[in-house]
Design a protein around this motif. Structure first.
Motif: not given
Length: 151
Positions: A97-120
């Protein structure tokens, strides 16, 4: 005075009149005085959002939203390729349900789910935009239907 004609539409309410210019002017003044109330009574129709390229946001998807991010990334084979991982994470967030995203939404979701981070993350977004899988909307972006289908 001469004949006059007016057609006005406020929300879904439409008024057309033809007649003496003074009479038309008085009717138009009455309608404009009530414009805000008319919009409440009959609001503008909802138009599906799309940007100038014609891409539309993918929208919510309850099937994806029920899945955990790690499971969704594994299911889509998006654990090694960073551009695909970025896109899959964005699809997962939009499905929730998140209509508009920013790159930090992606990095935060990965971090909160204990997934490896993105390089860039910004580069990943730009590569997905170049493929037509994401579209920018100001400082934010959304996933296109093509982006969702590519997974």
């Amino acid at each position: 005075m001469g004949e006059a004609k007016v057609d006005i539409k406020i929300g879904e309410t439409q008024f057309s009149g033809q007649g003496d210019q003074d009479w038309i002017s008085k009717q138009l003044d009455k309608i404009l005085a009530q414009a805000e109330k008319l919009l409440l009574f009959a609001p503008l129709p909802q138009v599906e959002q799309s940007d100038v390229s014609g891409h539309k946001p993918m929208g919510k998807d309850s099937t994806i939203a029920k899945t955990t991010l790690p499971s969704f990334l594994n299911e889509k084979g998006a654990t090694k390729n960073q551009v695909k991982k970025f896109l899959a994470t964005a699809v997962w967030l939009e499905a929730k349900g998140k209509n508009r995203l920013e790159t930090n939404d992606i990095t935060n979701a990965l971090k909160e789910s204990n997934q490896s981070r993105l390089g860039n993350a910004a580069d990943c977004l730009n590569k997905n935009i170049a493929k037509g899988y994401c579209e920018k909307n100001g400082k934010q972006f959304f996933v296109t239907e093509d982006g969702k289908k590519s997974l």
